[in-house]
Enzyme design. Structure first.
Site, mmCIF file in Angstrom:
data_model
loop_
_atom_site.group_PDB
_atom_site.id
_atom_site.type_symbol
_atom_site.label_atom_id
_atom_site.label_comp_id
_atom_site.label_asym_id
_atom_site.label_seq_id
_atom_site.Cartn_x
_atom_site.Cartn_y
_atom_site.Cartn_z
ATOM 1 N N GLN A 269 -5.716 -1.993 -6.538
ATOM 2 C CA GLN A 269 -6.227 -1.037 -5.555
ATOM 3 C C GLN A 269 -6.906 0.123 -6.277
ATOM 4 O OE1 GLN A 269 -3.639 1.827 -3.153
ATOM 5 N NE2 GLN A 269 -4.252 0.404 -1.558
ATOM 6 N N SER B 148 -6.990 5.426 0.081
ATOM 7 C CA SER B 148 -7.247 4.094 -0.472
ATOM 8 C C SER B 148 -8.704 3.730 -0.216
ATOM 9 C CB SER B 148 -6.334 3.056 0.191
ATOM 10 O OG SER B 148 -4.989 3.372 0.000
ATOM 11 N N ASP C 187 0.819 -1.215 0.000
ATOM 12 C CA ASP C 187 0.000 0.000 0.000
ATOM 13 C C ASP C 187 0.857 1.272 0.000
ATOM 14 O OD1 ASP C 187 -2.496 1.371 0.133
ATOM 15 O OD2 ASP C 187 -2.233 1.686 2.277
#
Length: 300
Positions: free
Chosen positions: A281, A231, A207
């Site tokens: 993502q 996110s 991430d």
């Protein structure tokens, strides 16, 4: 505990407070919200602690629902959805101050001998990681010195990150740039021999830079941000065993950004070119609203 890799292992060592309930620390930091990779990594630890036998995680799907508050513990509640002959499924809810901030579903698979194998080769031939400058070295080269907040962040950083392409700093450099990015990464120190720790550490790292690919055609990655980022969701598929304290190549691209959201895909290879992990993502991008203590960071 001065080594950032040791601090990461400690961060992933959750306290079990009931059969299916765990508590994780959330470090008190100057960030406005808890780093999403930390929550995902801790949730996966909680899921893994409730499984038995040799069943490594093969996939996870997660949603970031609310920003977490730094310095406040996070409670992880695990639901044992299924224990089959080959697959185990767990659902994890992360709660902070009585509110759900994150949920994750993880699937674990007992290793099998496959009938066939194939993989696409890496998209790029990347230089050896040791031949590339670290992020800190690139920033110092451009700015002359690290700003104080970046200096503190660099000392806490558990991963060595090296961009395959030099960082862009000017509008001319950004012009016509493709929405792609690639970095070499590895933990800055040994992470021990527990495979679950390595899987959760890489989940943490996944991430850190993935939404870079969305931003590259728009603004310098380490300059003042023109957009607030968050996110929205995160999915990973784990294909082969690996160690997160050995070099891995994280190849990232953004096929689309529209409607305030940008999609990013990542492929993680070991130094021999074997595909280890696939990642997807989506992030939210909104015009930046200046706040006190703003600092450029690589997290979402």
């Amino acid at each position: 505990m001065n080594n950032p890799a040791d601090r990461l292992v400690d961060l992933l060592d959750l306290e079990q407070i009931e059969v299916n309930i765990f508590r994780g620390r959330s470090p008190q930091e100057s960030l406005q919200r808890v780093f999403g990779g930390q929550v995902a990594g801790q949730a996966l630890v909680a899921a893994g602690r409730t499984t038995e036998g040799d069943r490594p995680v093969h996939s996870l799907h997660a949603y970031f629902l609310r920003p977490g508050r730094p310095g406040v513990p996070i409670v992880y509640q695990v639901e044992r959805v299924r224990d089959g002959r080959s697959f185990t499924t767990r659902r994890v809810t992360a709660i902070q101050q009585g509110r759900t901030i994150f949920n994750l579903t993880a699937s674990f698979h007992q290793p099998e001998q496959g009938a066939f194998e194939h993989q696409l080769p890496p998209r790029i031939e990347a230089p050896a990681p040791e031949s590339l400058p670290t992020v800190v070295e690139e920033i110092k080269e451009h700015l002359g010195a690290l700003p104080e907040q970046l200096e503190r962040m660099a000392r806490r950083q558990p991963f060595d990150i090296r961009y395959v392409d030099r960082l862009r700093w000017t509008a001319e450099e950004i012009k016509d740039a493709e929405p792609r990015s690639a970095v070499w990464m590895r933990a800055v120190g040994p992470l021990g021999d527990d495979p679950l720790v390595h899987t959760c550490a890489l989940t943490y790292a996944s991430d850190m830079t993935l939404l870079d690919a969305v931003r590259i055609p728009v603004e310098p990655l380490w300059g003042p941000r023109g957009f607030d980022m968050a996110s929205l969701d995160h999915a990973m598929w784990f294909h082969r065993p690996f160690r997160a304290d050995e070099w891995f190549l994280y190849d990232q691209e953004s096929p689309i950004a529209t409607g305030g959201r940008g999609l990013a895909r990542g492929r993680i290879y070991d130094i021999e070119g074997r595909l280890l992990v696939s990642v997807v993502q989506e992030g939210l991008f909104r015009p930046h609203t200046p706040r006190p203590m703003d600092t450029p960071t690589p997290d979402a």
